[in-house]
Design an enzyme around this catalytic site. Structure first.
Site, PDB file in Angstrom:
ATOM      1  CD  GLU A 413      -2.908  -1.178   2.342  1.00 27.64           C
ATOM      2  OE1 GLU A 413      -2.793  -0.303   3.226  1.00 27.64           O
ATOM      3  OE2 GLU A 413      -3.774  -2.069   2.397  1.00 27.64           O
ATOM      4  CD  GLU A 519      -3.757  -6.219   4.257  1.00 27.63           C
ATOM      5  OE1 GLU A 519      -2.533  -6.136   3.996  1.00 27.63           O
ATOM      6  OE2 GLU A 519      -4.368  -5.361   4.911  1.00 27.63           O
TER       7      GLU A 519
END
Length: 595
Positions: A413, A519
């Protein structure tokens, strides 16, 4: 040629008779002294500790600590470790190294008052040669390690503080195999035979006299030698030699999640027919591949990756490495059907990968949570420009022999996914400097791709240079094709964090690219608390920036409650089960974590 075979045969006979290795590896964990360091005038209060050691977990918990509740609400600060040791006369002709598996963070190591090395990254493993810093044999030496974890917050989770991973003292001969000195791959594998390619680095100072040979053996899972080769080591003026050998293993026992067979490469350096160095490398023989339409295959059979993300702390035990605690976690995960770990979001302890090798877990091995754009005030972004190349190279070199590792992640991220001129303060000269820093390439910022896409290319290329056998991915929470990491065109696997609704568009937006749900879930549960109706999914809080402030402060355990960006376990499992193109998933998280 005939004379060479006679010499090699004689060396093999002599070496087989000499079972003593002159490489000495000493557990250096016991009987350190530790003190917290505060103000200039504050007296140091020393206590005896054993390593691994995490001073932060001793508390107290306080929401007002600079680390914030996101960092575990525990103290950081500064500390110093010291240890006195004496080396015997047998080490006089040896080179001495001190190896640290991890110090959080910004550590400096001194030997007899002189700096041996500095490492800001709290997750890096490293080795310093201290030969020239030592006192004569028989006299005392002192090693001191300063640790600075005072700049807070520097993480989005609990990190711990101190020398929280293992330490070793290593004595080698002058000519030796260095730290992370071997690279073992299996270019060809069939039921009948496997080719094993072994690349061995040898530290060979130009002043070293004598004739040296490298004898390489492969030991099967039962410890029997199944292949070996001996070669002469040609001296090199550069001081380091890379040797390549290809050996064959007949009817190999494959490494698999169900039967994780492990082989060992035993690298022996010989001088005048005697073993002077002995270096062991554990590896596995297996094949794997990711496909765009049919997912993941291990040893030519399809296998869904049923993984979890794991931070490095061990709950109430803190961040200090505890092998049995890690093993217990993996045992429990295996019992519920888990077969993979994502090391979110940093290089793990070596013990975790050893356990995954032995227990049959697949690993998505992750390097960074941030690049140059920070997520916390004092996180790794402040070191990225100077240290990212060394940290990434050392990470890949350390872990590339583990059969459990099936892919590398270069980021989680990272904010570089988006173009944000206000957040990007680099001018053209600074951007080009960063791309070329210590890299020896001529990448330039051009008009076709933004800087962060080129930075992605640089990082992925670095990984491929050190290990071309595994794919590179990243955990991305921007699913659009304009994501700079995707635009770079170098990610072998598209990885999404969440965004379950965008999964069906992956084959359309990224044709020919394998996909993994890097994820998923973020499902919330409080044991013993249930809310009806059980089939009604609740997302709490309603928006990610809001506080969850219900009167009971509990979450339903019916798998019907999740974070606003996530989804339930059932929903994620159905997506992975029913879509062949999805290689698998990593649930957030396998075990709860501090912070």
């Amino acid at each position: 040629m005939k004379r060479w075979y006679i010499i090699a045969a004689a060396i093999l006979i002599l070496a087989s008779c000499n079972r003593d290795s002159l490489r000495e590896i000493t557990d250096f964990n016991d009987n350190w002294e530790f003190a917290r360091t505060g103000g200039i005038d504050d007296p140091l209060v020393w206590q005896v500790v054993d390593i691994p050691h995490d001073w932060s977990i001793e508390g107290p918990f306080d929401k007002d600590h600079p680390a914030t509740p996101g960092g575990g609400a525990l103290p950081g600060g500064k500390g110093i470790y010291r240890k006195v040791f004496t080396l015997g006369p047998e080490t006089q002709e040896k080179r001495i190294f001190i190896e640290f598996d991890g110090i959080y963070r910004d550590s400096r190591v001194f030997v007899n008052g002189r700096l041996a090395g500095h490492r800001p990254c709290g997750y890096a493993s490293f080795s310093y040669e201290i030969t020239a810093l030592l006192n004569p044999s028989g006299t005392e030496n002192r090693v001191e390690v300063t640790v600075d974890n005072s700049l807070q917050p520097n993480s989005r989770w609990y990190t711990g503080s101190g020398i929280y991973r293992n330490v070793r003292l290593v004595a080698t001969p002058v000519v030796h195999i260095p730290y992370s000195g071997t690279y073992v791959t299996t270019p060809y594998v069939s039921p009948e035979r496997a080719q094993v390619l072994i690349k061995t680095n040898i530290s060979y100072p130009s002043a070293a006299a004598g004739n040296y040979y490298l004898l390489t053996k492969i030991l099967d899972p039962s410890g029997l030698t199944v292949a070996k080769e001996c070669r002469y080591v040609d001296p090199s003026p550069e001081g380091e030699i890379l040797m390549e050998q290809t050996l064959e293993v007949k009817k190999p026992a494959l490494w698999d999640v169900e039967d994780p067979n492990l082989y060992t490469v035993k690298s022996l350096l010989l001088k005048s027919g005697e073993v002077i160095d002995d270096y062991k490398t554990t590896f596995g023989i297996r094949t794997f591949r990711f496909t765009a339409d049919s997912g993941f295959f291990l040893n030519d059979r399809p296998l869904k990756i049923r993984g979890v993300c794991m931070h490095h702390d061990l709950g109430a035990l803190g961040a200090a490495v505890n092998r049995r605690a890690m093993e217990r976690q993996l045992e429990m995960l295996a019992q519920m059907g888990c077969n993979a770990i994502r090391t979110s979001h940093n290089p793990p302890a070596p013990e975790l990968l050893d356990l995954c090798d032995n227990m049959g877990f697949l690993v998505m091995n992750e390097a960074f949570d941030v690049w140059r754009k920070n997520k916390s005030a004092y996180d790794y972004a402040m070191f990225f420009e100077v240290w990212h190349e060394k940290d990434l190279r050392d990470f890949i070199a350390r872990d590339r022999n583990h059969p459990s590792v099936i892919m590398w992640s270069i980021g989680n991220e990272v904010l570089e996914q988006w173009n944000n001129p206000q957040a990007d303060t680099l001018d053209l000269q600074q951007a080009n400097l960063l791309l070329n820093f210590m890299a020896g390439n001529d990448s330039q910022v051009d008009g076709d791709l933004p800087f962060d896409a080129l930075l992605t290319r640089k990082l992925a290329t670095m990984v491929k240079e050190l290990d071309p056998t595994r794919p590179v991915t990243a955990g991305c929470n921007e699913p659009g094709v304009y994501n700079n990491l995707f635009r770079a065109g170098v990610l072998d696997i598209i990885g999404y964090n969440y965004h379950e609704g965008d999964y069906p568009q992956v084959p359309v937006n990224f044709p020919g690219k394998p996909f993994v749900a890097a994820e998923t879930t973020s499902s919330l549960h409080t044991r013993g608390f249930y809310q009806m109706p059980s089939d009604s999914v609740r997302k709490e809080p309603k928006q990610w920036w809001l506080t969850y402030d219900t009167p009971h402060h509990m979450c339903s355990a019916y798998d019907n409650m999740c974070a606003p960006w996530g989804n339930t376990h059932e929903s994620a499992l159905i997506q992975v089960r029913d879509n062949d193109f999805i290689s698998g998933m990593f649930i957030w998280t396998g075990f709860d974590y501090l912070g």
